[in-house]
Design an enzyme around this catalytic site. Structure first.
Site, short mmCIF file in Angstrom:
data_model
loop_
_atom_site.label_atom_id
_atom_site.label_comp_id
_atom_site.label_asym_id
_atom_site.label_seq_id
_atom_site.Cartn_x
_atom_site.Cartn_y
_atom_site.Cartn_z
N GLU A 125 0.85 -1.19 0.00
CA GLU A 125 0.00 0.00 0.00
C GLU A 125 0.89 1.24 0.00
O GLU A 125 1.86 1.27 0.76
CB GLU A 125 -0.91 0.03 1.22
CG GLU A 125 -1.92 1.17 1.13
CD GLU A 125 -2.89 1.24 2.31
OE1 GLU A 125 -2.73 0.47 3.27
OE2 GLU A 125 -3.80 2.06 2.26
N GLY A 265 2.95 2.86 10.62
CA GLY A 265 2.73 2.12 11.87
C GLY A 265 2.63 0.63 11.63
O GLY A 265 3.29 -0.17 12.29
N ALA A 266 1.77 0.26 10.69
CA ALA A 266 1.55 -1.16 10.42
C ALA A 266 0.70 -1.28 9.17
O ALA A 266 0.21 -0.28 8.64
CB ALA A 266 0.83 -1.83 11.59
N MET A 267 0.54 -2.53 8.69
CA MET A 267 -0.17 -2.74 7.43
C MET A 267 -1.05 -3.98 7.51
O MET A 267 -0.62 -5.05 7.97
CB MET A 267 0.87 -2.88 6.30
CG MET A 267 0.24 -3.09 4.93
SD MET A 267 -0.76 -1.68 4.44
CE MET A 267 -2.01 -2.51 3.47
N GLU A 268 -2.27 -3.83 7.01
CA GLU A 268 -3.33 -4.83 7.20
C GLU A 268 -3.38 -5.92 6.15
O GLU A 268 -4.44 -6.52 5.94
CB GLU A 268 -4.68 -4.09 7.23
CG GLU A 268 -5.14 -3.49 5.88
CD GLU A 268 -4.81 -2.03 5.70
OE1 GLU A 268 -3.86 -1.53 6.33
OE2 GLU A 268 -5.50 -1.36 4.89
N HIS A 301 -6.48 -1.88 15.23
CA HIS A 301 -6.71 -1.17 13.97
C HIS A 301 -6.49 -2.09 12.77
O HIS A 301 -7.35 -2.22 11.90
CB HIS A 301 -5.79 0.05 13.90
CG HIS A 301 -5.90 0.85 12.63
ND1 HIS A 301 -6.68 1.99 12.54
CD2 HIS A 301 -5.35 0.68 11.41
CE1 HIS A 301 -6.60 2.47 11.32
NE2 HIS A 301 -5.79 1.70 10.60
N GLU A 302 -5.32 -2.72 12.74
CA GLU A 302 -5.01 -3.57 11.58
C GLU A 302 -5.95 -4.78 11.53
O GLU A 302 -6.39 -5.19 10.46
CB GLU A 302 -3.56 -4.04 11.62
CG GLU A 302 -2.52 -2.91 11.69
CD GLU A 302 -2.72 -1.80 10.70
OE1 GLU A 302 -3.26 -2.04 9.60
OE2 GLU A 302 -2.35 -0.65 11.02
N HIS A 305 -9.28 -3.86 10.09
CA HIS A 305 -9.24 -3.67 8.63
C HIS A 305 -9.69 -4.94 7.90
O HIS A 305 -10.05 -4.87 6.72
CB HIS A 305 -7.83 -3.33 8.17
CG HIS A 305 -7.53 -1.86 8.07
ND1 HIS A 305 -8.40 -0.95 7.51
CD2 HIS A 305 -6.42 -1.14 8.44
CE1 HIS A 305 -7.84 0.27 7.54
NE2 HIS A 305 -6.65 0.17 8.10
N GLU A 324 -9.90 4.05 6.24
CA GLU A 324 -9.08 4.54 7.36
C GLU A 324 -9.89 5.29 8.41
O GLU A 324 -9.70 5.08 9.61
CB GLU A 324 -7.91 5.39 6.84
CG GLU A 324 -6.91 4.62 5.96
CD GLU A 324 -6.32 3.40 6.65
OE1 GLU A 324 -6.43 3.28 7.89
OE2 GLU A 324 -5.73 2.54 5.95
#
Ligand code: TRP
Ligand code: ZN
Length: 860
Positions: A125, A265-268, A301-302, A305, A324
């Site tokens: 992403e 931060g991070a990725m889903e 959060h992730e 998603h 988001e």
């Protein structure tokens, strides 16, 4: 002669130009022969013509050259148009095979397939997949993925990808292979693979309908002991999404990998979340309570998603807030449910005001659904994320929780497996929630923070509340329409301290409206925008007495906090204007808060903190960083001295506690360090010893870093000793060393800028790691007085970093630009220096479009 390529501005992508894809790719098989210097990627795409047209298949690429191209098994010549591979195809369905070579080790942008600490991992992403292979790199092309990886078994014993593992084996020659298949069609931005020497914290979760899911959190062996908190948070998130949204997990495995070098931060990624290690690793010795909270929040959060982002994804990147904003709202709700909801709301509003309000009032202001961009990476903003969450929160407030749930159920049912738009979401809110959101849609199209002016009149037994709203002009949007503002409102009796009416949800929809309250016999005091129900600024003209009254008696804890903040702000703004302030009202209000036994310590710790220098600056037409600093330090000193006994009691009361991660223990630690700061501000002779005792005696990082911050802001002889001890203890722990840099970058001392310039030369400072860059340069831009030093050296420091970093990591470099864009808010001399700094960036040859877009728009 000028090079036309180098000087041409990057192309602008517009929302109105959206067209459905010419070709679909229902299936893709990827084969990776992994190697850090040369990875061979072979892809096999089933492509299907979408609609009646004769356009060729255009596959996005970024820096790729085909090694081979086959159409329906036949080797074919290839043609590149810029970076894209153009493949003319005669029929309605074909098989296209492409091979490319990529070099993960040389990938410093951290987009695509890259190396981090001996691992190979991906970040796709928004548009990183085109750095791995040729593909229609847009979120509305959904494919079923099957992935084969082959790698050296000793260096990369673990091979992970999306979905479920289907087969694995030995490849001979010290190599091995694994195959993964993801049954859910997904856009390529959700593709992921990881290869490396990792160990897992394993657990399982059984879903509502009885599916057993194997969970794994993968880290380097040395970090395994720091993964329990993330695992707990993951299981809590899975249960919460079932209970609150009816959302169940859908694969047999769910893996998380922590990596040290990460742009975000991070990725889903579907079934394989990849995290910046700072949002996974936590133990009492190395992580603060704020870190623990952030780990839980980002894990949630992730995970969330998986439904709001993966099962229902975005049609195009202009719809980014669809996933988001909604997912941030969901993670905020989750975190509020885990501890003190009031304190969580205070933190979220503080973040919004610190990060989003300045964006909304500056040259980079954009609506939560932008109309155009040059580089999409620049639109992963506080506006898309945090204001986007506020917009969802307002719909939640307007519909109420039950109708909101009915609406999200409809949204998920209607759009499961689709690439949807923000408009689809609003229509689902209307259809499922039973509301007309026609005017509300302006929140998606208009930028800028609305301003509300409230006037309360009282005559006889009637109170009249007149509200006026205006949305300021923003770039490209000179004239604004009135918004729908849901404002939770209540009136209190200033004499008996009781409420005069029930709470009302006022919907302000006109530029000016009057709301009538009957049976109001005594003089009312206005409590408005309770819980921060709308992301606006409200001017109420309430005086110090009324604000002090509300800070003690409002029944909405957020409103109590707000009243105190407003009282502090008014006091500081007056002090800046007049040179010397009257601190009496603030001191009494803080005294009341400290002595209220009904309040929990975490709330008290937040409520008695002064607004940041930057937030005080936001209230002023022209920011005077030095005057604001002096006024704030003077108020801190007076608060410290006047309430020294109370601060000492608060500090001592929490001193003996042993570490425990619970809301009550966290609150005690929070108040303890806040109190320590005030004891130091009072100039107490023993302040440094108290801080040093807390520093050396701490059994957790919250107390240790809190004490270090107090020492770093002072000038005792113990300061250097503490910095040195902290450094020696943690020099091999990158995440804790980041704190060492940040604490010094945020110092309130006169020499903060000199210290930062020295730290830039420190052997542990590196541009290669985004966390380290943010820890020093990013943090320093929040040090208003240091960064805005009148001689411009702060700006010069930042420009040097941006220009150097742009050569290796444009995405992270571009995120450092916005602080320079606030030049309109500063005096002539600083504004000139800031514009010159931006000019120096824009004129740099070979600039990325990431940094070019941010810097050129900031000059605006
Ligand atoms: N989708 C991610 C999130 O919000 C954000 C993200 C991770 C990202 N890595 C990125 C965005 C790289 C842009 C570039 O959880
Ligand atoms: Zn997200």
């Amino acid at each position: 002669m000028l090079d036309a390529q180098a000087t041409a501005a990057p192309a602008v992508i517009r929302r109105e130009d959206y067209r459905p894809p010419d070709w679909l790719v229902p299936d893709i098989a990827l084969d990776f022969r992994l190697d850090s210097m040369r990875t061979r990627v072979a892809s096999r795409l089933q492509v299907v013509r979408n609609g009646d047209h004769d356009r060729p298949l255009v596959l996005d690429g970024d820096g790729l050259t085909p090694v081979a191209l086959r159409i329906d098994g036949v080797a074919t010549d290839w043609r590149l148009d810029g970076d894209a591979l153009v493949v003319p195809l005669p029929g309605g369905a074909h098989v296209v095979e492409v091979e490319v070579d990529i070099a993960p080790e040389l990938n410093t942008q951290l987009m695509g397939l890259y190396a981090s600490g001996g691992l190979l991992c991906t970040q796709c992403e928004a548009e990183g997949f085109r750095r791995i292979t040729f593909f229609p790199d847009r979120p509305d092309v959904l494919s079923r993925y099957s992935v084969r990886m082959e790698a050296d078994k000793a260096r990369y014993p673990v091979l992970l990808a999306n979905g479920d593992p289907v087969a694995a084996g030995d490849a001979g020659d010290g190599r091995h292979w694994a195959e993964w298949r993801d049954p859910f069609p997904k856009p390529c931005y959700l593709f992921a693979l990881v290869a490396g020497d990792l160990v897992a914290n394993r657990d399982s979760f059984t879903t509502l309908s009885g599916r057993k899911v194997d969970l794994g959190i993968w880290v380097r062996a040395a970090d395994l002991s720091k993964t329990d908190h993330a695992m707990t948070a993951l299981k809590l998130s899975m249960a919460w999404d079932e209970a609150v949204y009816g959302r169940e997990y859908d694969l047999d495995v769910f893996n998380i990998v922590a990596v040290a070098d990460f742009n975000f931060g991070a990725m889903e990624n579907k079934g394989l979340n990849i995290f910046n290690s700072r949002y996974i690793l936590a133990d009492p010795d190395t992580a603060t309570d704020a870190d623990y909270d952030a780990v839980a929040g980002v894990v949630a959060h992730e995970y969330f998603h998986n439904w709001s982002g993966n099962r229902v994804t975005c049609r195009d990147w202009f719809q980014l807030s669809l996933k988001e904003g909604f997912t941030v709202f969901r993670d905020q709700q989750f975190s509020a449910d885990q501890g003190s909801a009031a304190v969580k709301r205070i933190e979220d509003v503080r973040t919004l005001r610190a990060a989003q309000f300045p964006e909304d009032s500056g040259p980079l202001a954009h609506p939560i659904r932008p109309e155009s961009y040059m580089e999409i990476s620049n639109f992963y903003t506080a506006t898309i994320y945090n204001k986007g969450a506020e917009v969802i929160r307002m719909m939640h407030a307007i519909l109420g929780p039950e109708r909101f749930r009915a609406a999200t159920d409809l949204y998920f049912a209607r759009h499961d497996g689709e690439a949807a738009t923000c408009e689809d979401f609003v229509v689902a809110m209307e259809d499922g929630g039973g509301a007309d959101l026609t005017q509300f849609r302006r929140w998606y199209s208009q930028a800028g923070t609305p301003r509300v002016v409230a006037t309360l009149d009282h005559e006889g037994t009637t109170a009249r509340l007149t509200l006026e709203q205006a949305v300021p002009a923003t770039p490209g949007q000179p004239d604004k329409q009135p918004m729908v503002l849901p404002l939770r409102t209540r009136l209190f009796c200033g004499e008996t301290s009781g409420p005069l009416c029930d709470e009302r949800l006022i919907l302000l929809t006109e530029p000016r409206q009057t709301f009538v309250f009957d049976d109001i016999a005594t003089r009312p005091v206005l409590s408005i925008n309770r819980g921060f129900s709308a992301p606006v600024t409200v001017e109420t003209g309430r005086d110090a007495a009324d604000l002090a009254f509300l800070s003690a008696h409002d029944d909405d804890p957020f409103a109590r906090y707000e009243a105190m903040q407003q009282l502090m702000l008014d006091t500081l703004v007056a002090a800046v204007a007049e040179g010397r302030g009257d601190h009496g009202a603030v001191i009494e209000a803080v005294r009341n808060t400290l002595s209220d036994p009904a309040l929990d310590k975490a709330f008290v710790g937040e409520a008695v903190l002064l607004p940041s220098e930057a937030f005080v600056g936001e209230q002023m037409l022209v920011v005077d960083p030095d005057a604001i600093h002096r006024a704030r330090e003077a108020l801190r000193t007076d608060l410290g001295k006047a309430l020294e006994g109370e601060w000492r009691a608060a500090h001592a009361g929490a001193q003996a506690n042993r570490f425990e991660y619970s809301p009550a223990a966290k609150g005690a630690r929070r108040l303890k360090t806040v109190a320590l700061g005030y004891i130091a501000a009072a100039g107490a002779a023993d302040a440094a010893e108290l801080a040093h005792a807390q520093f050396t005696g701490a059994d957790n990082m919250t107390d240790r870093q809190g004490a270090l911050t107090t020492l770093v802001n002072g000038d005792s002889a113990l300061r250097e000793a503490a910095l040195e001890a902290f450094y020696r203890r943690y020099r091999d722990n990158a995440l804790v060393l980041d704190k060492w840099f940040t604490t010094q970058a945020l110092s309130t001392r006169d020499d903060a800028l000199d210290a930062v310039l020295a730290l830039e030369k420190h052997p542990d400072f590196t541009l290669a790691n985004p966390n380290r860059v943010r820890a020093l340069a990013g943090a320093f831009t929040a040090n208003q007085r240091g960064f805005h030093a009148a001689d411009g050296r702060g700006y010069g420091f930042l420009v040097d970093i941006i220009v150097a970093l742009d050569r290796i990591n444009p995405q992270t470099a571009a995120k450092l630009v916005p602080p320079l864009g606030r030049w309109r808010r500063f005096d002539e001399a600083r504004a000139t220096l800031m514009r010159a700094a931006l000019g120096r960036i824009v004129e740099t040859p070979g600039l990325s479009k990431d940094v070019f877009e941010q810097a050129s728009k900031s000059l605006g």
